[in-house]
Write a protein that holds these residues in place. Sequence first.
Motif, mmCIF file in Angstrom:
data_model
loop_
_atom_site.group_PDB
_atom_site.id
_atom_site.type_symbol
_atom_site.label_atom_id
_atom_site.label_comp_id
_atom_site.label_asym_id
_atom_site.label_seq_id
_atom_site.Cartn_x
_atom_site.Cartn_y
_atom_site.Cartn_z
ATOM 1 N N TYR A 127 11.662 -15.121 23.531
ATOM 2 C CA TYR A 127 12.006 -14.128 22.516
ATOM 3 C C TYR A 127 13.034 -13.134 23.059
ATOM 4 O O TYR A 127 13.985 -12.752 22.361
ATOM 5 C CB TYR A 127 10.753 -13.400 22.038
ATOM 6 N N LYS A 128 12.830 -12.692 24.285
ATOM 7 C CA LYS A 128 13.755 -11.726 24.869
ATOM 8 C C LYS A 128 15.159 -12.316 24.994
ATOM 9 O O LYS A 128 16.155 -11.645 24.669
ATOM 10 C CB LYS A 128 13.245 -11.287 26.248
ATOM 11 N N LYS A 129 15.262 -13.555 25.440
ATOM 12 C CA LYS A 129 16.566 -14.212 25.571
ATOM 13 C C LYS A 129 17.248 -14.366 24.221
ATOM 14 O O LYS A 129 18.483 -14.354 24.132
ATOM 15 C CB LYS A 129 16.382 -15.582 26.239
ATOM 16 N N TYR B 233 15.335 -10.458 20.898
ATOM 17 C CA TYR B 233 14.222 -9.646 20.411
ATOM 18 C C TYR B 233 13.868 -8.574 21.440
ATOM 19 O O TYR B 233 14.044 -8.778 22.644
ATOM 20 C CB TYR B 233 12.986 -10.511 20.164
ATOM 21 N N ASP B 234 13.368 -7.446 20.968
ATOM 22 C CA ASP B 234 12.756 -6.462 21.854
ATOM 23 C C ASP B 234 11.326 -6.924 22.123
ATOM 24 O O ASP B 234 10.553 -7.126 21.181
ATOM 25 C CB ASP B 234 12.744 -5.086 21.196
ATOM 26 N N VAL B 235 10.981 -7.092 23.390
ATOM 27 C CA VAL B 235 9.661 -7.572 23.788
ATOM 28 C C VAL B 235 8.931 -6.453 24.503
ATOM 29 O O VAL B 235 9.464 -5.841 25.432
ATOM 30 C CB VAL B 235 9.767 -8.821 24.689
ATOM 31 N N TYR C 232 1.712 -9.494 24.551
ATOM 32 C CA TYR C 232 3.038 -8.985 24.216
ATOM 33 C C TYR C 232 3.274 -9.044 22.710
ATOM 34 O O TYR C 232 2.761 -9.931 22.015
ATOM 35 C CB TYR C 232 4.126 -9.823 24.906
ATOM 36 N N ALA D 214 6.756 -8.645 19.913
ATOM 37 C CA ALA D 214 8.213 -8.694 19.869
ATOM 38 C C ALA D 214 8.675 -8.299 18.473
ATOM 39 O O ALA D 214 7.965 -8.512 17.494
ATOM 40 C CB ALA D 214 8.715 -10.102 20.224
ATOM 41 N N GLN E 125 12.475 -7.582 15.958
ATOM 42 C CA GLN E 125 13.928 -7.599 15.826
ATOM 43 C C GLN E 125 14.309 -6.917 14.520
ATOM 44 O O GLN E 125 13.791 -7.261 13.451
ATOM 45 C CB GLN E 125 14.463 -9.027 15.846
#
Length: 307
Positions: free
Chosen positions: A91-93, A96-98, A269, A271, A273
Amino acid sequence: MIHIFLYEEKGKFVMIPEVIKRIDTLSYVHEDEELYDMITPHEYGGIVSNDSEPILREKLLNYILSYCNKNKIIFQFIRINPYLRELPAIYKKSGYDVIHSNEQVCVNLLHTEEQIKKEYKPNVRYGIRRAEREGLRFDIEEKNRKNTRIFQDGYQKAMDILHASKFMYFNERYFDALMSCDCSKLAMVRDVNGATVAASIMLINEKIVYYHLSWFNRDYALKRPMDYLVHSMIMWAKENGYEVMHLGGGEESLKKFKGGFSGSRINYYIAYQICEKRKYELLCSEWRKKFPQYAEVNYYPLYRYND
């Protein structure tokens, strides 16, 4: 409305369920156009795939972002299943903000029964003994209409007593759908007269049992039905060959209760966006004007707090 996003390539696939909801129907929203947001279903979301490589997951997420931009979906929010450990990085890649939300409680069912019980805190062990002396009994019940209504009514009353947020309430259709699913189990604790004094819905897959929803009758609090219920679910899961009992998190008091059964934790976690920043910030601004008492709350999306 529920959407299933599916991406296929050369016999390989990735898919994820999402819930798309109208925003412009909220009482404080003054937009002239239809707007939507998208969240994973209640509890945890996950990308299902028949391939271990991350590239297909990244392509799926890129497609979802494109879909959002074309369909007036201004915000995405994902609760990531803690056992899909590769997903936060993916998700981060993908932009998205994780956020590391918390550590959640789990029980390693591969340990012996003695090892599992050794991790129980003294008050939990006392509660189990008290429940047994009071003659409480645990069963996995048939998911018929009668038991479904017993669970729903008890859960509703429990949420009312707790003054729970709207997010924690579910309608009759939800409970009926949940009970009809092969992945759910209904656990109940009854007293010597046959009255249901505590109950829980568990969600299961091949290896993991998830503690989903529960309630207990506070008139029976001294008999410690919740200690007995959770202990019995753990033992049932172990006896039936599962590897993990996931108790989860929650507010501080609930996390403290769950932590009485195990010292094991797993990272959880979330996430998100923002697909349309200007409109998202406008909605949050309108929300703050209506609910200034919650101005400092940390919630995603903010405009749905206590919706």
